[in-house]
Scaffold this active site. Structure first.
Site, mmCIF file in Angstrom:
data_model
loop_
_atom_site.group_PDB
_atom_site.id
_atom_site.type_symbol
_atom_site.label_atom_id
_atom_site.label_comp_id
_atom_site.label_asym_id
_atom_site.label_seq_id
_atom_site.Cartn_x
_atom_site.Cartn_y
_atom_site.Cartn_z
ATOM 1 N N ASP A 1 4.645 -0.882 0.102
ATOM 2 C CA ASP A 1 3.321 -0.903 -0.549
ATOM 3 C C ASP A 1 3.483 -1.299 -2.022
ATOM 4 O O ASP A 1 2.741 -2.131 -2.547
ATOM 5 C CB ASP A 1 2.668 0.491 -0.511
ATOM 6 C CG ASP A 1 2.403 1.011 0.886
ATOM 7 O OD1 ASP A 1 1.235 1.042 1.300
ATOM 8 O OD2 ASP A 1 3.370 1.410 1.568
ATOM 9 N N THR B 1 -0.399 2.128 6.332
ATOM 10 C CA THR B 1 0.898 2.669 5.870
ATOM 11 C C THR B 1 1.431 3.747 6.815
ATOM 12 O O THR B 1 2.620 3.760 7.139
ATOM 13 C CB THR B 1 0.776 3.224 4.435
ATOM 14 O OG1 THR B 1 0.353 2.159 3.591
ATOM 15 C CG2 THR B 1 2.089 3.775 3.926
HETATM 16 N N1 A2P Z 1 -8.116 10.017 4.149
HETATM 17 C C1 A2P Z 1 -7.534 8.873 3.769
HETATM 18 N N2 A2P Z 1 -6.714 8.854 2.713
HETATM 19 C C2 A2P Z 1 -6.139 7.696 2.313
HETATM 20 N N3 A2P Z 1 -6.331 6.508 2.906
HETATM 21 C C3 A2P Z 1 -7.145 6.484 3.950
HETATM 22 C C4 A2P Z 1 -7.787 7.654 4.446
HETATM 23 N N4 A2P Z 1 -8.522 7.315 5.508
HETATM 24 C C5 A2P Z 1 -8.356 5.988 5.660
HETATM 25 N N5 A2P Z 1 -7.527 5.480 4.726
HETATM 26 C C6 A2P Z 1 -7.145 4.056 4.542
HETATM 27 O O1 A2P Z 1 -7.952 3.299 5.413
HETATM 28 C C7 A2P Z 1 -7.164 2.698 6.429
HETATM 29 C C8 A2P Z 1 -7.905 2.793 7.740
HETATM 30 O O2 A2P Z 1 -7.960 4.139 8.122
HETATM 31 P P1 A2P Z 1 -7.596 4.584 9.607
HETATM 32 O O3 A2P Z 1 -6.308 3.948 9.993
HETATM 33 O O4 A2P Z 1 -7.546 6.084 9.544
HETATM 34 O O5 A2P Z 1 -8.731 4.058 10.412
HETATM 35 C C9 A2P Z 1 -5.861 3.473 6.416
HETATM 36 O O6 A2P Z 1 -4.829 2.674 6.932
HETATM 37 C C10 A2P Z 1 -5.708 3.793 4.955
HETATM 38 O O7 A2P Z 1 -5.297 2.611 4.260
HETATM 39 P P2 A2P Z 1 -3.746 2.437 3.766
HETATM 40 O O8 A2P Z 1 -2.896 2.471 4.974
HETATM 41 O O9 A2P Z 1 -3.809 1.119 3.092
HETATM 42 O O10 A2P Z 1 -3.495 3.567 2.810
HETATM 43 MG MG MG Z 2 -2.715 3.945 1.225
HETATM 44 MG MG MG Z 3 -2.645 0.234 1.680
#
Ligand code: A2P
Ligand code: MG
Ligand code: MG
Ligand code: MG
Length: 308
Positions: free
Chosen positions: A51, A121
């Protein structure tokens, strides 16, 4: 259409190359095996070396070639970011981009770029590599108008086929890098979170009566399922995602005829001053689906929970 390359055309084309380079960084970190995981705001909010390094590369490169645009990235929002490896934007064959006339005269100062260097991630750390995307979303006047989604691990379960692909689109133009497909007509498939579920998230899904629920990671990945005709909608009644999660997917989905809003069906704002958090969740539909009719099915108490 103008014959000279507009800023938007150059920005989308450069973003495709820069996203490809970020994907190589993500794969290199995974190959080395030391992910360098740190926890951010809570237990399920992780950051890895991939990241950090991918963001540094994307932001440094965009800053170098487009010094007057505003860039907002997920990882360390304050980073001035000139220290990363600069991508040579002439290294890949330029892609074909259609820019509608109304976007031909945009200048750099009007542009806000929302960068998610690695979406999915949690899934990356768990080896669910096809859930991972690199997202570069372009907004003007508070509206998501163009985007790039790179899937570094596309085809990784089909060795022998080319690993990775990149999709791009401009609202009012066309989507490149893939063939858009329609979802099946005889059953209704909903995509949602696998790592951030809650009773509210599940209540919203039940209210739209799916035949099948795909619980997968990443906003970019879920919108890809809509573009590939593998799901009809993406329903996430929770405040977890941020503007860098939705800007690029929204622009590409809209370019393909679909829609992405909050769970109430209201548009998401993408100006530099907009709140980062999508506090009223995410609702997205493939082309040909009745987006507002779906929003109307979400129970009022679910919407009220998010607004409160
Ligand atoms: N509670 C959370 N805290 C941080 N990031 C979140 C959260 N919920 C969703 N995300 C971000 O949104 C994306 C889609 O959510 P999900 O996979 O739960 O549907 C995740 O991959 C994450 O992005 P990232 O992976 O870039 O941190
Ligand atoms: Mg993130
Ligand atoms: Mg991200
Ligand atoms: Mg993300």
């Amino acid at each position: 259409m103008s014959s000279q390359k507009s800023l938007l055309e150059r920005l989308v084309s450069s973003s495709v190359t820069i996203a490809n380079a970020a994907g190589e960084i993500i794969c290199d970190v995974m190959k080395k095996g030391d992910l360098g995981i740190v926890q951010k705001e809570h237990l399920k909010d992780l950051q890895t070396e991939a990241d950090r390094e991918a963001q540094l590369c994307i932001v440094s490169s965009l800053n170098k070639y487009f010094p007057n645009i505003t860039i907002i990235g997920e990882e360390d929002e304050t980073v001035g970011s000139t220290g990363g490896k600069i991508v040579d934007i002439s290294r890949d064959t330029p892609v074909n981009i259609t820019v509608p006339d109304n976007y031909c005269n945009i200048n750099e100062k009007e542009v806000v770029v929302w960068v998610d260097p690695l979406d999915g991630t949690s899934e990356y750390t768990q080896g669910l590599l096809d859930h991972v995307t690199v997202l570069i979303g372009i907004a003007v006047n508070g509206k998501a108008i163009a985007g790039v989604i790179h899937q570094p691990y596309f085809n990784y379960k089909n060795p022998g086929n080319k690993l990775g692909r990149t999709i791009w689109g401009v609202v009012g133009g066309v989507v490149g890098g893939m063939e858009i497909k329609s979802p099946p007509v005889d059953r209704y498939i909903v995509a949602t979170t696998r790592s951030h579920a809650s009773s509210t998230v599940n209540e919203a899904i039940s209210s739209v009566s799916p035949d099948e629920v795909l619980r997968v990671g990443g906003s970019g990945h879920k919108v890809m399922l809509l573009l590939e005709g593998l799901a009809h909608s993406y329903v996430f009644a929770s405040p977890g995602t941020k503007k860098w999660d939705t800007c690029a997917p929204q622009a590409i989905l809209e370019a393909a005829g679909g829609s992405l809003t909050d769970i109430c069906g209201e548009i998401l704002p993408y100006a530099a001053s907009a709140p980062h958090r999508n506090s009223k969740g995410v609702l997205a539909t493939a082309a040909g689906q009745d987006h507002l009719a779906l929003a109307a099915k979400i129970p009022q108490q679910v919407k009220d929970n998010l607004i409160a």
